[in-house]
Write an enzyme that holds these catalytic residues in place. Structure first.
Site, short mmCIF file in Angstrom:
data_model
loop_
_atom_site.label_atom_id
_atom_site.label_comp_id
_atom_site.label_asym_id
_atom_site.label_seq_id
_atom_site.Cartn_x
_atom_site.Cartn_y
_atom_site.Cartn_z
N GLU A 200 -2.10 21.87 -0.77
CA GLU A 200 -1.39 21.13 -1.80
C GLU A 200 -2.37 20.34 -2.67
OE1 GLU A 200 2.87 20.04 0.30
OE2 GLU A 200 1.33 18.51 0.12
N HIS A 235 -4.01 9.74 7.93
CA HIS A 235 -2.66 10.26 7.65
C HIS A 235 -1.64 9.81 8.69
CE1 HIS A 235 -4.52 12.62 4.53
NE2 HIS A 235 -5.32 13.16 5.41
N ARG A 297 14.64 14.24 13.01
CA ARG A 297 14.75 13.40 14.19
C ARG A 297 14.75 11.94 13.75
NH1 ARG A 297 9.58 11.49 14.03
NH2 ARG A 297 7.93 12.93 13.47
#
Length: 655
Positions: A200, A235, A297
């Protein structure tokens, strides 16, 4: 509503789910590994069953063992928490086949959103904006490298099946792509069993904003506002807050609409989080954000959404799984104040955020107005190398963002954790950083300010050493006095006793200590009453905790470990080492790669190996220039913290 639940998870999330389940009248059934037999979530449950050894792949990830417990106990439903099997469609289907209701979304939605490339294509068709990049099936390294060049650097390599910040690498230069790709694929394979990646475009000044959505089995779906998760390192989220700073009603409506549409695209029900990346360089805009992924979730940071809405999202999960409609409509939801969550980890920010393991000699987490603490460990327990090293989530709620931040910082600063190192001081520094306080957020803020945040090797804290040494000195003198009394019935000067510290006639003596594993000598006066250290600065107070054979001195989260040393210890005199050329494992973990061979010449700081701990890769660097000798282990070996990997000997200048 159900009558019983099996919680297929561990730690703080297992305990958090169990508390709501018990409030709703459910019988709570826990499963646990051998390492977690004494954990708080096990003690809290109505019944608990061991399902295997400590490694998750032999216990918490073994579907058959978990469902066997469900059958034997008659569990009506199963809550997967987060992590482990929570986003495993096959596990959800296996639950249904076993007659146990899976408290989560339909397996079809888990599959649709479980692979990032397929998810992006799906939501793009539903009109949700996505980040430019390559999301195709071809995984040839040369092809991916060419795609990265076409997209334009910097790019982000992301595991297709990833999550939790694992299997993700930013690449700024074309020459670095291949190495970053190999590392990303290796980590993705180890963490998710799938090495595939996508590429990306890396968004400049990115902000990570996610939206909590909830759907029921009757076609209703809504969002429970947004959370800002831009404070990250590697991250992985460090601090999360709700609502997002700088969010306007117009932009919130755009984010919420996109998130709900992403959920509708897969027929979603239950709790889920749609994650977006926004270009923070121009502030949050209705046309300035892109879909990243959807987590099917409950999220680690769900308490901040609960704090600003007054909801119990786990209760909603149970009710939706039982077939009930959502208890509220979108227009019924309101935001009350501001909430911030910090993840208190057993790790060392000063050493690249390496995980820290060991016994918790002290664990006193401060409460106070607006403070909620979710923790899965107790004082005297162990932080092991087998699982995520989170000690607690500390959540603060207040009428304004500044008040919530002040409450969070104070709660962290007043907490006492001794044994494993923690990120407490780092979190306090981050909370008070001017850019963070001003709401000038992006995911690179931490990396740009590591020194200011205290995430660099610090100078020795001499004030802490002095405070600890004085305490050890007093304790040792008291012990010697007692020993002298028991021998003769009266006390002479115990400091000069023959079994005390070595004292040379006519000069000041020394106290010998190990400070963070390094030997030091501190002078004391002839009576052993004062440590002669030249200390400048304001007066400080410390928390002192005894643990094992050491004393821990703590000040606002910074921990200094001291231990007395036998004056006859020859290895202490020599410094106990080989002159700095020993390469050791920085933590418990697996040696996944060795990049040098016997006899190779290396430069100081050169990467010589990689150790994987808790599914994250940590590079091991040469401590000095020289020649590699004595390779002790091959790739694939499990290592204990401090285990010798190799030595770097001084090289012959003529070689």
């Amino acid at each position: 509503m159900f009558s019983s639940v099996l919680i297929a998870n561990r730690g703080e999330i297992a305990l958090r789910v169990a508390r709501t389940a018990r409030r709703l009248g459910l019988r709570v059934i826990a499963v646990h590994s051998e390492a977690d037999a004494a954990a708080p979530f096990v003690a809290f449950a109505d019944e608990a069953h061991c399902i295997g050894p400590a490694p998750a792949r032999e216990s918490y990830l073994v579907t058959e063992r978990i469902l066997d417990v469900a059958r034997r106990t008659g569990a009506e439903c199963l809550h997967p928490g987060y992590g482990f099997l929570s986003e495993n469609a096959e596990f959800a289907e296996a639950c249904a086949a076993a007659g146990v209701v899976f408290v989560g979304p339909p397996p079809s939605a888990v599959r649709a959103m479980g692979l990032k490339d397929a998810a992006k294509s799906l939501v793009e068709k539903a009109g949700v904006p996505v980040v430019p990049g390559y999301h195709g099936e071809i995984q040839d390294p040369a092809f991916l490298k060419e795609k990265a060049y076409q997209i334009g650097y910097p790019v982000l390599i992301k595991a297709v099946a990833g999550g939790g910040g694992k299997g993700m690498r930013r690449v700024d230069k074309h020459a670095d792509f291949e190495e970053a790709l190999a590392s990303c694929q290796r980590e993705a394979s180890n963490s998710f069993g799938d090495a595939r990646v996508l590429i990306e475009k890396y968004v400049t000044a990115p902000r990570h904003v996610e939206v909590q959505i909830f759907g029921d089995r009757h076609g209703n779906i809504l969002h429970v506002f947004e959370r800002d998760c831009s404070m990250q390192r590697r991250h992985q989220k460090v601090i999360e807050e709700a609502p997002a700073p700088g969010m306007t009603p117009e932009v919130r409506a755009a984010f919420g609409k996109a998130a709900v549409e992403a959920g509708r695209a897969v027929g979603y029900f239950g709790a889920g989080t749609v994650e977006f990346i926004a270009d923070g360089s121009q502030g949050l805009r209705p046309d300035g954000f892109y879909f990243m992924e959807m987590n099917t979730r409950l999220q680690v940071e769900h308490p901040v959404s609960e704090a600003i809405t007054g909801l119990d999202l786990v209760e909603w999960q149970f009710r939706v799984a039982a077939g009930e409609k959502l208890p509220m409509r979108q227009e019924d939801l309101r935001i009350d104040g501001h909430a911030v969550e910090a993840r208190l980890y057993a790790e060392e920010p000063e050493r690249g955020f390496l995980p820290s393991t060991g016994r918790l000699h002290a664990l006193r987490l401060a409460g106070g107005e607006g403070i909620r603490i979710d923790s899965g460990v107790i004082e005297g327990g162990e932080v092991t190398p087998f699982y995520d090293p989170m000690i607690a989530k500390v959540i603060a709620h207040g009428p304004t963002r500044d008040i919530a931040l002040d409450r969070l910082r104070d709660a962290l600063a007043e907490s006492v954790v001794a044994g494993p190192k923690t990120n407490t001081r780092f979190l306090c520094n981050l909370i008070d950083h001017p850019d963070f306080r001003a709401g000038k957020l992006d995911t690179g803020l931490i990396d740009r300010n590591l020194a200011a945040l205290g995430a660099v090797p610090p100078e020795r804290d001499d004030a802490a050493v002095a405070a600890g040494a004085l305490a050890l000195l007093a304790e040792e003198k008291a012990r010697l006095a007692e020993a002298a009394m028991s021998r003769s019935g009266w006390a002479s000067d115990p400091w000069n006793a023959t079994d005390g510290f070595a004292m040379a006639p006519g000069r000041k003596g020394e106290i010998r200590l190990q400070v963070e594993g390094e030997p030091i000598f501190l002078p004391v006066d002839a009576a052993g009453e004062a440590i002669l250290m030249d200390l400048d600065g304001p007066e400080r107070s410390f928390a002192l905790v005894e643990g094992g054979d050491a004393l821990y001195v703590l000040d606002r989260g910074r921990q200094t470990r001291l231990a007395l040393v036998d004056p006859l210890d020859v290895s202490f005199e020599a410094g106990g080492g080989d002159g700095g050329g020993l390469v050791k494992a920085p933590m418990h973990g697996k040696l996944v790669a060795v990049f040098v061979a016997e006899g190779d010449l290396v430069e100081k700081g050169q990467r010589v190996a990689i150790v994987e701990a808790m599914k994250m890769e940590h590079p091991v660097l040469a401590p000095r220039a020289g020649r590699v000798e004595g390779l002790a282990h091959e790739a694939g070996t499990q290592l204990g913290e401090g285990a010798r990997i190799m030595s770097i000997a001084e090289a012959d200048p003529a070689s």
